[in-house]
Design an enzyme around this catalytic site. Structure first.
Site, PDB file in Angstrom:
ATOM      1  N   THR A  92      -5.599   9.457  -5.986  1.00  0.00           N
ATOM      2  CA  THR A  92      -5.569   9.510  -4.526  1.00  0.00           C
ATOM      3  C   THR A  92      -4.874  10.798  -4.064  1.00  0.00           C
ATOM      4  O   THR A  92      -5.293  11.419  -3.091  1.00  0.00           O
ATOM      5  CB  THR A  92      -4.844   8.271  -3.955  1.00  0.00           C
ATOM      6  OG1 THR A  92      -5.465   7.116  -4.519  1.00  0.00           O
ATOM      7  CG2 THR A  92      -4.946   8.189  -2.445  1.00  0.00           C
ATOM      8  N   GLU A 151       0.828  -1.212   0.000  1.00  0.00           N
ATOM      9  CA  GLU A 151       0.000   0.000   0.000  1.00  0.00           C
ATOM     10  C   GLU A 151       0.857   1.254   0.000  1.00  0.00           C
ATOM     11  O   GLU A 151       0.487   2.277  -0.578  1.00  0.00           O
ATOM     12  CB  GLU A 151      -0.934  -0.007   1.224  1.00  0.00           C
ATOM     13  CG  GLU A 151      -2.048  -1.036   1.149  1.00  0.00           C
ATOM     14  CD  GLU A 151      -3.083  -0.684   0.086  1.00  0.00           C
ATOM     15  OE1 GLU A 151      -2.719  -0.718  -1.107  1.00  0.00           O
ATOM     16  OE2 GLU A 151      -4.227  -0.392   0.430  1.00  0.00           O
TER      17      GLU A 151
END
Ligand code: ADP
Length: 309
Positions: A181, A128
């Site tokens: 993001t 991640e």
């Protein structure tokens, strides 16, 4: 066991009042992954079907997460990985998390399970970190543990599995637009007002309590985000209409999935979740943006093995 085939589910992070700490696992929406032992040490990503993503080990979240596990548990052989992507990267339903969690779960199984599912979270978080720059656990935790999860701390990962009311269903609408993001992070304020913080932690604590007590009414009252949603919703076309359509049709609550652009609604029972999906679709049709709709039970099991040999 030399080879394992996995189903790596999608997930919804944040869940309104639980920004960066709460997440839940979806059912049937996800990727498939095959992992095989090889004589060659390290990790090779052999192919990725369904999407154009990097095959280089260090540029793929599956490679980075897998290598983090192997650093903690060195072995004299390696692994090769094939991924069939069902979740589009950047959709807001945990595309990178599915691959990162899949890699560490599969390698751990092929090694005879030296780590628990909870211990695997720290390795998946390294994947991640590659995808978003931050080693966060709010998507990988529900994928590995199933159901709802709460990240008390991601520094020394401390993750709590929460109970999942059995009649809880998610409706997810994924508008096929790109929302980076980094852009979704850029609209966030560094400081929040104390009165907003009080409202937010009141709602988060109540939501956690409602999951333990199967209190669907309280789930609905708690699915409120006064900190992030007011800023991020501006990046999602039709956000307020979609939310209104979901609530009017009987959803308990609705919000942004992860950093968007996907939106989720939670409902009591599949019938309502389907009606909510129809209402959200109808509302979104006027925006002339392609979208996908998913109706899913909250998946209590998380990632699972399809076959092995
Ligand atoms: P989502 O918003 O669906 O959670 P993320 O933003 O977390 O998706 O992850 C997408 C990013 O991760 C993209 O930049 C993509 O190129 C990168 N990435 C690297 N490897 C993978 C992989 N195996 N699966 C998905 N995304 C990957």
């Amino acid at each position: 066991m030399n080879e394992i085939k996995l189903f790596c589910p999608a997930s919804v992070a944040n869940v309104s009042c639980g920004f960066d700490v709460l997440g839940f696992c979806l059912d049937r929406i996800g990727d498939e992954m095959v992992i095989r032992k090889t004589f060659k040490k390290g990790i090779q990503i052999l192919k990725i079907d369904g999407q154009n993503l990097p095959l280089e080990t260090m540029n793929n979240v599956a490679g980075v997460a897998g290598l983090a596990l192997l650093k903690a548990h060195p072995v004299g052989f390696g692994f090769e990985i094939e991924i069939n992507k069902g979740i589009k990267a950047g959709s807001g339903i945990g595309s990178s998390a599915a691959s990162a969690a899949g890699a560490v779960f599969g390698i751990n199984e092929l090694l005879g399970r030296p780590f628990t599912r909870k211990e695997l979270i720290q390795f998946a978080m390294k994947g991640e970190e590659l995808a978003s720059g931050v080693p966060h656990a709010d998507n990988v935790a529900p994928v590995l543990l199933g159901g709802f999860t709460l990240v008390r701390s991601s520094k020394e990962p401390d993750v709590i599995g929460l109970p999942t009311p059995t009649q809880l269903y998610a409706t997810v609408l994924h508008p096929k637009i790109e929302l980076k993001t980094s852009d979704a992070r850029a609209v966030l304020k560094k400081n929040i007002l104390l009165e907003k913080a009080i409202e937010q932690w009141g709602n988060l604590a109540a939501l956690v309590s409602a999951l333990y007590t199967n209190d669907y009414g309280l789930i609905g009252r708690s699915l409120v985000d006064v900190v992030v949603e007011p800023h991020r919703s501006a990046l999602i076309p039709g956000f307020h209409d979609l939310k209104e359509a979901a609530i009017q049709t009987g959803a308990l609550g609705s919000g942004i999935s992860g950093s968007g652009p996907s939106m989720f609604a939670l409902s009591k029972g599949k019938e309502t979740a389907v009606l909510v999906g129809e209402a959200m679709s109808k509302s979104f049709e006027s925006y002339s943006i392609e979208f996908e709709l998913h109706i899913s039970k909250i998946n209590p099991e998380g990632i699972h093995i399809i076959s092995s040999k």
